[in-house]
Design a protein around this motif. Structure first.
Motif, PDB file in Angstrom:
ATOM      1  N   UNK A   1       0.820  -1.208   0.000  1.00 41.72           N
ATOM      2  CA  UNK A   1       0.000   0.000   0.000  1.00 41.72           C
ATOM      3  C   UNK A   1       0.856   1.260   0.000  1.00 41.72           C
ATOM      4  N   UNK A   2       0.494   2.183  -0.870  1.00 38.21           N
ATOM      5  CA  UNK A   2       1.173   3.469  -0.938  1.00 38.21           C
ATOM      6  C   UNK A   2       2.441   3.468  -1.758  1.00 38.21           C
ATOM      7  N   UNK A   3       2.854   2.303  -2.290  1.00 37.77           N
ATOM      8  CA  UNK A   3       4.113   2.214  -3.027  1.00 37.77           C
ATOM      9  C   UNK A   3       3.857   1.729  -4.462  1.00 37.77           C
TER      10      UNK A   3
ATOM     11  N   UNK B   1      -2.986   2.831   3.161  1.00 41.70           N
ATOM     12  CA  UNK B   1      -4.164   2.119   2.670  1.00 41.70           C
ATOM     13  C   UNK B   1      -5.156   3.096   2.044  1.00 41.70           C
ATOM     14  N   UNK B   2      -5.394   4.211   2.700  1.00 45.66           N
ATOM     15  CA  UNK B   2      -6.309   5.211   2.153  1.00 45.66           C
ATOM     16  C   UNK B   2      -5.773   5.801   0.850  1.00 45.66           C
ATOM     17  N   UNK B   3      -4.484   6.038   0.797  1.00 48.74           N
ATOM     18  CA  UNK B   3      -3.868   6.536  -0.430  1.00 48.74           C
ATOM     19  C   UNK B   3      -4.077   5.542  -1.573  1.00 48.74           C
TER      20      UNK B   3
ATOM     21  N   UNK C   1     -13.068  10.797   3.429  1.00 49.57           N
ATOM     22  CA  UNK C   1     -12.709  10.735   2.009  1.00 49.57           C
ATOM     23  C   UNK C   1     -13.783  10.109   1.131  1.00 49.57           C
ATOM     24  N   UNK C   2     -14.640   9.289   1.727  1.00 51.03           N
ATOM     25  CA  UNK C   2     -15.637   8.548   0.969  1.00 51.03           C
ATOM     26  C   UNK C   2     -16.983   8.607   1.679  1.00 51.03           C
TER      27      UNK C   2
ATOM     28  N   UNK D   1     -10.949   4.522  14.424  1.00 49.34           N
ATOM     29  CA  UNK D   1     -10.213   5.671  13.877  1.00 49.34           C
ATOM     30  C   UNK D   1     -10.089   5.548  12.362  1.00 49.34           C
ATOM     31  N   UNK D   2      -9.813   4.336  11.874  1.00 49.55           N
ATOM     32  CA  UNK D   2      -9.717   4.161  10.430  1.00 49.55           C
ATOM     33  C   UNK D   2     -11.046   4.467   9.757  1.00 49.55           C
ATOM     34  N   UNK D   3     -12.147   3.998  10.345  1.00 44.21           N
ATOM     35  CA  UNK D   3     -13.455   4.276   9.746  1.00 44.21           C
ATOM     36  C   UNK D   3     -13.719   5.775   9.681  1.00 44.21           C
ATOM     37  N   UNK D   4     -13.291   6.498  10.703  1.00 44.88           N
ATOM     38  CA  UNK D   4     -13.442   7.950  10.695  1.00 44.88           C
ATOM     39  C   UNK D   4     -12.629   8.563   9.550  1.00 44.88           C
TER      40      UNK D   4
END
Length: 233
Positions: free
Chosen positions: A140-142, A170-172, A205-206, A197-200
């Motif tokens: 993720x991210x790379x 992951x979000x990226x 973003x979505x 926290x991740x869900x927040x």
């Protein structure tokens, strides 16, 4: 998927995780997966979130034919295998043509897990479907340019939200892979405050909604889309 140790209690569940194999029945087929906790840790065992998401896709009859699908943190490959099989299913009375109607599935994980993942995928797909499922490295991210931006109809992830240090990457990755039409489905068990926290962060973003909860396994499935879209499947 991060290749790290993970504690999930003891008893029957622990014995299942440490078993050298696991067997499931989806899409009218028996799927036998190898597991290898000692060598690869969490990346090489089947977690409940993957089983619940597979069951959800099948029970809801979500049409995956001719769709482009990518799975993140695939681990043993169960979800990607099931999606490939479901992606051949036609409505009653219509015969599937593997060459024209199948899902196109990209099954990803980190480099250390790829050989193991590939072996499970190859062992559980019929020869005519194997070209439809591509196993590919994705950290993720790379190196996100190795994947076409916004090219996927579905992005799937099962129990990939547990390491806070991976949340930004992951979000990226989700943002890179996602277009306005993309449906993201993430299944997870909410174990820690950091999962919330991740869900927040995801909701910032979505557009996010919970579409299913399996109380027997304590697994949630969340659907996310860009902006305010809340399309049906």
């Amino acid at each position: 998927m991060a290749l790290v140790p993970y504690e999930e209690g003891g008893g029957w569940a622990a014995r299942q995780l440490h078993s050298p194999s696991a067997t499931f029945h989806f899409a009218s087929r028996t799927i036998r997966l190898q597991q290898d906790w000692r060598r690869l840790g969490v990346a090489a065992v089947v977690w409940d979130a993957a089983v619940v998401l597979c069951a959800y896709l099948e029970m809801e009859g979500i049409d995956l034919r001719d769709r482009s699908v990518i799975e993140l943190g695939a681990g043993t490959g169960l979800l990607g295998i099931v999606v490939t099989l479901l992606g051949t299913k036609e409505p009653a009375g219509v015969r599937a043509l593997y060459s024209t109607c199948c899902a196109h599935v990209t099954i990803t994980d980190r480099a250390a897990a790829l050989e193991f993942l590939e072996s499970n995928v190859q062992a559980n797909l019929p020869p005519e479907l194997r070209p439809r499922a591509v196993v590919k490295e994705l950290t993720w991210g790379k190196d996100l340019d190795n994947f076409p931006a916004g090219a996927f109809d579905f992005i799937l992830g099962a129990d990939i939200v547990y390491l806070e240090e991976t949340f930004v990457e992951l979000l990226q990755t989700l943002e890179h892979l996602c277009s306005e039409r993309t449906v993201i489905l993430l299944s997870c068990r909410i174990r820690y405050e950091r999962d919330l926290k991740f869900l927040k962060m995801l909701r910032e973003r979505f557009s996010v909604s919970e579409v299913h909860y399996d109380s027997s396994k304590d697994v949630h499935i969340y659907k996310a889309q860009r902006g305010s879209r809340k399309d049906d499947f």
